[in-house]
Scaffold this motif. Structure first.
Motif, PDB file in Angstrom:
ATOM      1  N   PRO A 128       0.820  -1.216   0.000  1.00  0.00           N
ATOM      2  CA  PRO A 128       0.000   0.000   0.000  1.00  0.00           C
ATOM      3  C   PRO A 128       0.852   1.263   0.000  1.00  0.00           C
ATOM      4  N   PHE A 129       0.428   2.252  -0.770  1.00  0.00           N
ATOM      5  CA  PHE A 129       1.060   3.568  -0.903  1.00  0.00           C
ATOM      6  C   PHE A 129       2.308   3.552  -1.784  1.00  0.00           C
ATOM      7  N   PHE A 130       2.927   2.368  -1.996  1.00  0.00           N
ATOM      8  CA  PHE A 130       4.168   2.334  -2.778  1.00  0.00           C
ATOM      9  C   PHE A 130       4.096   1.264  -3.875  1.00  0.00           C
ATOM     10  N   GLN A 131       2.952   1.192  -4.547  1.00  0.00           N
ATOM     11  CA  GLN A 131       2.787   0.139  -5.548  1.00  0.00           C
ATOM     12  C   GLN A 131       3.827   0.239  -6.658  1.00  0.00           C
ATOM     13  N   ASN A 132       4.117   1.457  -7.107  1.00  0.00           N
ATOM     14  CA  ASN A 132       5.048   1.623  -8.225  1.00  0.00           C
ATOM     15  C   ASN A 132       6.454   1.136  -7.887  1.00  0.00           C
ATOM     16  N   SER A 133       6.845   1.293  -6.639  1.00  0.00           N
ATOM     17  CA  SER A 133       8.209   0.934  -6.250  1.00  0.00           C
ATOM     18  C   SER A 133       8.448  -0.563  -6.346  1.00  0.00           C
ATOM     19  N   PHE A 134       7.389  -1.370  -6.279  1.00  0.00           N
ATOM     20  CA  PHE A 134       7.532  -2.820  -6.364  1.00  0.00           C
ATOM     21  C   PHE A 134       7.153  -3.342  -7.746  1.00  0.00           C
ATOM     22  N   ALA A 135       6.512  -2.499  -8.526  1.00  0.00           N
ATOM     23  CA  ALA A 135       6.064  -2.947  -9.849  1.00  0.00           C
ATOM     24  C   ALA A 135       7.135  -2.764 -10.913  1.00  0.00           C
ATOM     25  N   GLU A 136       8.138  -1.917 -10.639  1.00  0.00           N
ATOM     26  CA  GLU A 136       9.120  -1.569 -11.671  1.00  0.00           C
ATOM     27  C   GLU A 136      10.483  -2.233 -11.443  1.00  0.00           C
ATOM     28  N   LEU A 137      10.513  -3.309 -10.670  1.00  0.00           N
ATOM     29  CA  LEU A 137      11.784  -3.960 -10.364  1.00  0.00           C
ATOM     30  C   LEU A 137      12.213  -4.887 -11.489  1.00  0.00           C
ATOM     31  N   ASP A 138      13.491  -4.819 -11.850  1.00  0.00           N
ATOM     32  CA  ASP A 138      14.059  -5.759 -12.818  1.00  0.00           C
ATOM     33  C   ASP A 138      15.544  -5.896 -12.529  1.00  0.00           C
ATOM     34  N   GLU A 139      16.197  -6.783 -13.266  1.00  0.00           N
ATOM     35  CA  GLU A 139      17.595  -7.105 -12.959  1.00  0.00           C
ATOM     36  C   GLU A 139      18.558  -5.954 -13.207  1.00  0.00           C
ATOM     37  N   LYS A 140      18.133  -4.905 -13.885  1.00  0.00           N
ATOM     38  CA  LYS A 140      19.019  -3.775 -14.144  1.00  0.00           C
ATOM     39  C   LYS A 140      19.449  -3.059 -12.862  1.00  0.00           C
ATOM     40  N   ILE A 141      18.651  -3.216 -11.816  1.00  0.00           N
ATOM     41  CA  ILE A 141      18.989  -2.511 -10.578  1.00  0.00           C
ATOM     42  C   ILE A 141      19.930  -3.323  -9.693  1.00  0.00           C
ATOM     43  N   TYR A 142      20.148  -4.609  -9.991  1.00  0.00           N
ATOM     44  CA  TYR A 142      20.988  -5.445  -9.146  1.00  0.00           C
ATOM     45  C   TYR A 142      22.399  -4.893  -8.960  1.00  0.00           C
ATOM     46  N   PRO A 143      23.095  -4.491 -10.048  1.00  0.00           N
ATOM     47  CA  PRO A 143      24.478  -4.010  -9.875  1.00  0.00           C
ATOM     48  C   PRO A 143      24.583  -2.795  -8.954  1.00  0.00           C
ATOM     49  N   ILE A 256      37.173  -3.289  -0.537  1.00  0.00           N
ATOM     50  CA  ILE A 256      37.832  -2.874  -1.782  1.00  0.00           C
ATOM     51  C   ILE A 256      37.874  -4.034  -2.776  1.00  0.00           C
ATOM     52  N   LEU A 257      38.200  -5.236  -2.306  1.00  0.00           N
ATOM     53  CA  LEU A 257      38.258  -6.401  -3.175  1.00  0.00           C
ATOM     54  C   LEU A 257      36.902  -6.669  -3.826  1.00  0.00           C
ATOM     55  N   LEU A 258      35.840  -6.617  -3.020  1.00  0.00           N
ATOM     56  CA  LEU A 258      34.506  -6.889  -3.554  1.00  0.00           C
ATOM     57  C   LEU A 258      34.008  -5.738  -4.424  1.00  0.00           C
ATOM     58  N   ALA A 259      34.430  -4.507  -4.126  1.00  0.00           N
ATOM     59  CA  ALA A 259      34.051  -3.372  -4.978  1.00  0.00           C
ATOM     60  C   ALA A 259      34.632  -3.532  -6.382  1.00  0.00           C
ATOM     61  N   LEU A 260      35.874  -4.000  -6.454  1.00  0.00           N
ATOM     62  CA  LEU A 260      36.485  -4.260  -7.759  1.00  0.00           C
ATOM     63  C   LEU A 260      35.749  -5.379  -8.491  1.00  0.00           C
ATOM     64  N   LEU A 261      35.366  -6.409  -7.752  1.00  0.00           N
ATOM     65  CA  LEU A 261      34.627  -7.513  -8.357  1.00  0.00           C
ATOM     66  C   LEU A 261      33.256  -7.058  -8.849  1.00  0.00           C
ATOM     67  N   SER A 262      32.647  -6.109  -8.133  1.00  0.00           N
ATOM     68  CA  SER A 262      31.300  -5.668  -8.490  1.00  0.00           C
ATOM     69  C   SER A 262      31.255  -4.905  -9.814  1.00  0.00           C
ATOM     70  N   ILE A 263      32.420  -4.459 -10.306  1.00  0.00           N
ATOM     71  CA  ILE A 263      32.446  -3.759 -11.602  1.00  0.00           C
ATOM     72  C   ILE A 263      31.880  -4.652 -12.705  1.00  0.00           C
ATOM     73  N   GLY A 264      32.178  -5.945 -12.608  1.00  0.00           N
ATOM     74  CA  GLY A 264      31.693  -6.880 -13.619  1.00  0.00           C
ATOM     75  C   GLY A 264      30.187  -7.049 -13.612  1.00  0.00           C
ATOM     76  N   CYS A 265      29.528  -6.593 -12.547  1.00  0.00           N
ATOM     77  CA  CYS A 265      28.064  -6.748 -12.469  1.00  0.00           C
ATOM     78  C   CYS A 265      27.342  -5.959 -13.551  1.00  0.00           C
ATOM     79  N   TYR A 266      27.957  -4.900 -14.066  1.00  0.00           N
ATOM     80  CA  TYR A 266      27.295  -4.087 -15.079  1.00  0.00           C
ATOM     81  C   TYR A 266      27.237  -4.802 -16.423  1.00  0.00           C
ATOM     82  N   TRP A 267      28.145  -5.745 -16.634  1.00  0.00           N
ATOM     83  CA  TRP A 267      28.085  -6.558 -17.848  1.00  0.00           C
ATOM     84  C   TRP A 267      27.318  -7.851 -17.601  1.00  0.00           C
ATOM     85  N   TYR A 268      27.418  -8.357 -16.385  1.00  0.00           N
ATOM     86  CA  TYR A 268      26.720  -9.598 -16.030  1.00  0.00           C
ATOM     87  C   TYR A 268      25.949  -9.358 -14.732  1.00  0.00           C
ATOM     88  N   PRO A 269      24.725  -8.814 -14.830  1.00  0.00           N
ATOM     89  CA  PRO A 269      23.955  -8.472 -13.614  1.00  0.00           C
ATOM     90  C   PRO A 269      23.795  -9.635 -12.637  1.00  0.00           C
TER      91      PRO A 269
END
Length: 397
Positions: A128-143, A256-269
């Motif tokens: 309730p009150f935030f329907q749009n916030s849950f309706a627009e979720l997709d894998e693009k936001i994971y990274p 820092i190690l995981l931040a460097l690893l997370s760069i690859g998330c933009y190519w492979y969400p």
């Protein structure tokens, strides 16, 4: 255009005061201070820092870290859905009910919110009150969430390094052999406010006046989100400052190690799932390693035959002004060798106008400290020792 952005930033900042975690963090910090003072009074009949100490640590350093993370999130263009922010707040409140402060680390609140966001997107949850916030979720936001988590982990490590070592609390406990020994404990909560872009118009249905910025074809709201960062560590086998600093450096290194690893998330969400899972597991491994290593070390603060080990120093006391340090050993008072507290106080009473101490520092080197004593000074210098039982019927310091 610049003025419009400034206005939206100011409006987004003011919305911090609508966030429940902001107020809840002050409540938790206050509870931590009161409970610590009660425990210290039970152990020593006096408290070290006052009950407001934890409240004073809540925001100053956290704001600095938050500014740094905000600059990086804007520079990297991270957009975090409101559904995730909603879950982070809910998990912060729920995990606090466990009374385990370490569970308020971002690895749990943000990490678990990440997996809830994935589940909510697949199940098409309707809130309730935030329907749009849950309706627009997709894998693009994971990274974006994964990168934010690694930045918050680095921020947690910096907070531990910069502030965790400050005001560690002395504590008495029984060893496995039934002897009274001393340990140091850190229970700290920091509030890290971070500016985030919230994609879409999720905030507009309940709040029509909420600021929205259009960048290209996308719409974003600016929101200042308070992240609670909890930390708990007990130290028995090392100097508290060294142990806490070591933990902080390891947390920063992992981040820092995981931040460097997370760069690859933009190519492979899908890689974001692995990064978040590794963040949670890695932080837990660091905590477990610290506990196991520390518990296998002999107690640093225990009764010694060649002097008295300093367990704690009261702020603004004569001992503090004499630059005595936790972990140092007092071997002589006014020229008299001491082996227990009774001998310490007897030697101290022989000259109430002046005090000269021979001290063995943490590096094993002998140094001498002295100071004139004045009316109104703490009658026992303000030093906390590992007490002997009942302290001969007198009040403990």
């Amino acid at each position: 255009m610049g003025l419009d952005w400034l206005i939206e930033f100011l409006k987004g900042t003011l919305k911090l005061f609508l966030h429940p975690v902001f107020y809840f963090s002050f409540f938790v910090a206050a509870v931590l201070g009161v409970s610590r003072v009660k425990r210290e009074r039970k152990n020593f009949s006096i408290r070290a820092e006052n009950a407001y100490f934890e409240l004073r640590q809540l925001l100053p350093v956290g704001m600095i870290v938050g500014v740094g993370i905000s600059i990086l999130t804007f520079g990297l263009g991270l957009a975090v859905p409101f559904a995730t922010i909603f879950f982070i707040a809910a998990l912060t409140l729920l995990l606090s009910l466990t009374t385990k402060l370490r569970l308020l680390s971002p690895v749990f609140t943000v990490g678990l919110a990440f997996f809830l966001t994935i589940f909510a997107g697949k199940e098409k949850w309707n809130v309730p009150f935030f329907q749009n916030s849950f309706a627009e979720l997709d894998e693009k936001i994971y990274p974006s969430i994964a990168v934010l988590l690694t930045l918050l982990l680095i921020g947690e490590g910096l907070l531990i390094i910069l502030n965790g070592k400050k005001g560690t609390s002395p504590k008495l406990m029984k060893s496995k052999r039934g002897l009274q020994v001393g340990v140091h404990e850190v229970k700290r909560l920091w509030l890290v406010p971070v500016f985030l872009f919230v994609p879409g118009t999720a905030l507009q249905p309940p709040f029509e006046w909420w600021p929205v910025i259009n960048i290209g074809a996308e719409s974003y709201s600016i929101l200042l989100v308070p992240f609670a960062v909890g930390f708990h560590q007990q130290i028995q086998g090392m100097l508290p400052k060294e142990s806490v600093q070591t933990t902080g450096k390891r947390v920063v290194g992992l981040g820092i190690l995981l931040a460097l690893l997370s760069i690859g998330c933009y190519w492979y969400p899908i890689l974001s799932i692995a990064v978040v899972a590794l963040t949670i597991i890695g932080r837990e491994v660091l905590s477990l390693r610290q506990r196991v290593v520390d518990e296998n070390l002999p107690f640093y603060f225990s009764k010694r035959n060649n002097g008295l080990m300093i367990l704690g120093i009261l702020p603004e006391s004569p001992a503090s002004k004499m630059a005595l340090q936790v972990g140092e050993m007092i071997t002589k008072v006014n020229g008299t060798a001491i082996h227990d507290e009774k001998g310490f106080y007897e030697a101290l009473q022989r000259n109430r106008a002046h005090c000269k101490l021979e001290v063995l520092d943490v590096h094993g080197e002998v140094r001498f400290v002295q100071r004139a004593l004045y009316e109104g000074d703490h009658h026992e210098l303000g030093i906390l020792f590992v007490e002997e039982e009942n302290k001969w019927g007198t009040e403990a310091i």
